[in-house]
Design an enzyme around this catalytic site. Sequence first.
Site, PDB file in Angstrom:
ATOM      1  N   LYS A 117      70.519  -5.091  32.829  1.00  0.00           N
ATOM      2  CA  LYS A 117      70.898  -6.263  33.763  1.00  0.00           C
ATOM      3  C   LYS A 117      70.555  -5.746  35.115  1.00  0.00           C
ATOM      4  O   LYS A 117      71.671  -5.370  35.669  1.00  0.00           O
ATOM      5  CB  LYS A 117      72.009  -6.883  33.479  1.00  0.00           C
ATOM      6  CG  LYS A 117      72.910  -7.819  33.996  1.00  0.00           C
ATOM      7  CD  LYS A 117      71.990  -8.701  35.020  1.00  0.00           C
ATOM      8  CE  LYS A 117      72.939  -9.221  36.030  1.00  0.00           C
ATOM      9  NZ  LYS A 117      72.196  -9.524  37.222  1.00  0.00           N
ATOM     10  N   VAL A 129      83.109  -6.084  42.370  1.00  0.00           N
ATOM     11  CA  VAL A 129      82.768  -6.370  41.005  1.00  0.00           C
ATOM     12  C   VAL A 129      82.997  -4.995  40.061  1.00  0.00           C
ATOM     13  O   VAL A 129      83.436  -5.630  38.975  1.00  0.00           O
ATOM     14  CB  VAL A 129      81.073  -6.554  41.041  1.00  0.00           C
ATOM     15  CG1 VAL A 129      80.474  -6.925  39.443  1.00  0.00           C
ATOM     16  CG2 VAL A 129      80.681  -7.868  41.737  1.00  0.00           C
ATOM     17  N   CYS A 184      74.402   2.559  49.657  1.00  0.00           N
ATOM     18  CA  CYS A 184      75.841   2.985  49.466  1.00  0.00           C
ATOM     19  C   CYS A 184      76.217   4.112  50.419  1.00  0.00           C
ATOM     20  O   CYS A 184      77.202   4.333  50.921  1.00  0.00           O
ATOM     21  CB  CYS A 184      76.053   3.388  47.891  1.00  0.00           C
ATOM     22  SG  CYS A 184      75.023   4.440  47.415  1.00  0.00           S
ATOM     23  N   GLU A 215      83.175  -2.109  53.931  1.00  0.00           N
ATOM     24  CA  GLU A 215      81.814  -1.861  53.904  1.00  0.00           C
ATOM     25  C   GLU A 215      81.018  -2.903  54.318  1.00  0.00           C
ATOM     26  O   GLU A 215      81.133  -4.180  54.064  1.00  0.00           O
ATOM     27  CB  GLU A 215      81.539  -1.431  52.360  1.00  0.00           C
ATOM     28  CG  GLU A 215      80.002  -1.047  51.964  1.00  0.00           C
ATOM     29  CD  GLU A 215      79.447  -1.011  50.842  1.00  0.00           C
ATOM     30  OE1 GLU A 215      79.975  -1.780  50.175  1.00  0.00           O
ATOM     31  OE2 GLU A 215      78.879  -0.090  50.401  1.00  0.00           O
ATOM     32  N   GLU A 273      79.521   3.357  39.834  1.00  0.00           N
ATOM     33  CA  GLU A 273      79.208   3.873  41.110  1.00  0.00           C
ATOM     34  C   GLU A 273      79.170   2.776  41.988  1.00  0.00           C
ATOM     35  O   GLU A 273      78.782   1.750  42.048  1.00  0.00           O
ATOM     36  CB  GLU A 273      77.762   4.355  41.085  1.00  0.00           C
ATOM     37  CG  GLU A 273      77.521   5.601  39.997  1.00  0.00           C
ATOM     38  CD  GLU A 273      78.048   6.807  40.487  1.00  0.00           C
ATOM     39  OE1 GLU A 273      78.430   6.944  41.577  1.00  0.00           O
ATOM     40  OE2 GLU A 273      78.156   7.592  39.743  1.00  0.00           O
TER      41      GLU A 273
HETATM   42  N1  NAD Z   1      77.598   4.425  44.610  1.00  0.00           N
HETATM   43  C1  NAD Z   1      76.401   4.247  44.384  1.00  0.00           C
HETATM   44  O1  NAD Z   1      75.552   4.865  43.697  1.00  0.00           O
HETATM   45  C2  NAD Z   1      75.798   2.817  44.896  1.00  0.00           C
HETATM   46  C3  NAD Z   1      74.367   2.588  45.015  1.00  0.00           C
HETATM   47  C4  NAD Z   1      73.868   1.585  45.633  1.00  0.00           C
HETATM   48  C5  NAD Z   1      74.730   0.375  45.725  1.00  0.00           C
HETATM   49  N2  NAD Z   1      75.930   0.619  45.714  1.00  0.00           N
HETATM   50  C6  NAD Z   1      76.811  -0.761  46.151  1.00  0.00           C
HETATM   51  O2  NAD Z   1      76.072  -1.852  45.514  1.00  0.00           O
HETATM   52  C7  NAD Z   1      76.680  -2.901  46.527  1.00  0.00           C
HETATM   53  C8  NAD Z   1      75.542  -3.710  46.883  1.00  0.00           C
HETATM   54  O3  NAD Z   1      74.714  -4.189  45.754  1.00  0.00           O
HETATM   55  P1  NAD Z   1      74.998  -5.772  45.242  1.00  0.00           P
HETATM   56  O4  NAD Z   1      75.283  -6.739  46.390  1.00  0.00           O
HETATM   57  O5  NAD Z   1      74.223  -5.819  44.399  1.00  0.00           O
HETATM   58  O6  NAD Z   1      76.402  -5.644  44.223  1.00  0.00           O
HETATM   59  P2  NAD Z   1      77.108  -6.391  43.289  1.00  0.00           P
HETATM   60  O7  NAD Z   1      78.328  -5.710  42.859  1.00  0.00           O
HETATM   61  O8  NAD Z   1      77.221  -7.696  43.929  1.00  0.00           O
HETATM   62  O9  NAD Z   1      76.045  -6.754  42.082  1.00  0.00           O
HETATM   63  C9  NAD Z   1      75.942  -5.451  41.276  1.00  0.00           C
HETATM   64  C10 NAD Z   1      75.314  -5.963  39.676  1.00  0.00           C
HETATM   65  O10 NAD Z   1      76.444  -6.431  39.285  1.00  0.00           O
HETATM   66  C11 NAD Z   1      75.874  -7.799  38.666  1.00  0.00           C
HETATM   67  N3  NAD Z   1      77.173  -8.673  38.880  1.00  0.00           N
HETATM   68  C12 NAD Z   1      77.737  -9.472  39.680  1.00  0.00           C
HETATM   69  N4  NAD Z   1      78.816 -10.043  39.671  1.00  0.00           N
HETATM   70  C13 NAD Z   1      79.077  -9.605  38.208  1.00  0.00           C
HETATM   71  C14 NAD Z   1      80.032 -10.288  37.176  1.00  0.00           C
HETATM   72  N5  NAD Z   1      81.144 -10.869  37.658  1.00  0.00           N
HETATM   73  N6  NAD Z   1      79.906  -9.557  36.051  1.00  0.00           N
HETATM   74  C15 NAD Z   1      79.173  -8.697  35.618  1.00  0.00           C
HETATM   75  N7  NAD Z   1      78.185  -8.480  36.396  1.00  0.00           N
HETATM   76  C16 NAD Z   1      78.081  -9.118  37.824  1.00  0.00           C
HETATM   77  C17 NAD Z   1      74.991  -8.208  39.775  1.00  0.00           C
HETATM   78  O11 NAD Z   1      74.109  -9.372  39.108  1.00  0.00           O
HETATM   79  C18 NAD Z   1      74.338  -6.955  40.096  1.00  0.00           C
HETATM   80  O12 NAD Z   1      73.432  -6.797  38.838  1.00  0.00           O
HETATM   81  C19 NAD Z   1      77.386  -2.219  47.466  1.00  0.00           C
HETATM   82  O13 NAD Z   1      78.828  -2.262  47.605  1.00  0.00           O
HETATM   83  C20 NAD Z   1      76.955  -0.715  47.606  1.00  0.00           C
HETATM   84  O14 NAD Z   1      77.500   0.271  48.044  1.00  0.00           O
HETATM   85  C21 NAD Z   1      76.459   1.759  45.285  1.00  0.00           C
END
Ligand code: NAD
Length: 486
Positions: free
Chosen positions: A181, A238, A290, A388, A256
Amino acid sequence: MSSHIKTEILQGDLYINGKWVSAPDQSYFESLNPATGELVGICAAATTEQVNEAVAYANEAYSQWKNTPIPERAAYLTKAAQLFEIRKEELARVMTMEMGKVLPESLGEVGVVIATAQYMAGEGRRLFGETVPAGFPDRNVRMVREPLGVVACITPWNFPVALGSYKIFSALIAGNTVVWKPASEVALSAKIFVEVLDEAGFPPGVVNLLTGSGRTVGQTLTEHLDVKVISFTGSTEVGQKLAEMSSKTLKRISLELGGKNAVIVLKDADLDKAADGIVKSAFTTTGQRCTAASRVIVERPVKDLLVQKVVDLTKSMKIGNGLEEGKQLGPLVNEDQLHTVEKYVKKATEEGGKIATGGQRVKELGGYYYEPTIIENVKPNDTIAQEEIFGPVLAIIEVDSYEAAMEVNNGTIYGLSTSIYTESLHYANRAAKEAVSGLVYINNGTSNAEMGVAFGGMKMSGNGHREVSHHAFDIMTEWKSIYTNY
Ligand SMILES: NC(=O)c1ccc[n+]([C@@H]2O[C@H](COP(=O)([O-])OP(=O)(O)OC[C@H]3O[C@@H](n4cnc5c(N)ncnc54)[C@H](O)[C@@H]3O)[C@@H](O)[C@H]2O)c1
């Protein structure tokens, strides 16, 4: 909107049991180019029934796939790596159109996908077990790694395909099947990725793609009894929700999450190298990483000179549509993210921060562009030093010693990446030991992962799992202990 690069409208469908299927009620959502506002394409939003269907097929495929010898599984990954090479440019362009990162970065990301496929194909040969000295005569005891079943991979938009490849390839080589997903912003990039896997010939049901709302798809996967692992990368918020939801089925969950990474600059540092590392890690991917550096913690005597150098480098960056040659900084991913950045910059100035450069939208470009921004006079507990932002905003915090710098570095809820610039062996080694973060860089920026090296964060940046290296198998397998009396 300024840059009008015409493209055909793409369509993304779901991939279930080796077939491309549309959403039954024809519900499609749009993917928009953040640089131009133009429609890149439309993507199917999966229904709960389709999620359940994909999991059922993945579960069915698991019984065959787990018994497929590892060299055969590896051959599919090797084939995929070759095919990604052929579609590299096309995939990179769609990524840039969907989320805005500049084309060289997108091409680099496809390179990571290829390297991950090759790495995991090789690493499969090292899915070793253990033999343990038996405590009784005529007995041997061994431990083997076993796959778990259906792995649900949920990924964010900032690395549309690399993060998918970390999860999917480690899951597959270990003998699991996958339901992916991806984030809606980059659903078309995910579609191309899966087209490549389809062409590589993975058996039906081994890989499935479900695009659509996080709530519908994500929640159903998380609560599903037949999904054995959730491998999630995304925001801490999330991640917390998913951990709560998945606890009902006691499934394994690997998280992550976010970061609030700092570059510490001591007064003996090479300031040119430090400035270069800071600018690259703060503003690459428009700060939407991230591991992006969002704080500089600098010893007072060198603060003015360092800020001058960082500001000069920042002002020379070329902002614009990532498909245009020579651009270094693309737009933010969407309007929400732009508003988030605006809100944080306003808050920073209200709390006493002083803008050294940036602080405005780049209105003349249209799109969701924001100037790379550096804010001085930031105190360790100010909002922009704690939360963040996920945008091109860098806070400068002054301190009087290494000890104070490390205290500030460790003084957030996050623990993903720490960098220190110093010529001192003493302080470099202390930082390596004292930084509470999964990644530590000495005389390098905060954002620079290598293949085969464990990747992940401490504290609220994750829940202790590590990807990329062979340690990913601690997520994708479980141990079975076998006692044989002979
Ligand atoms: N630590 C790492 O390796 C790493 C790497 C890249 C990004 N990130 C983090 O990702 C974030 C940015 O990405 P984003 O805005 O896509 O994150 P997000 O948490 O909003 O979404 C991530 C994924 O989760 C899904 N999602 C959202 N709400 C959900 C729910 N209620 N239930 C299940 N799935 C759900 C989204 O559709 C998406 O596919 C930042 O916080 C960044 O630091 C972390």
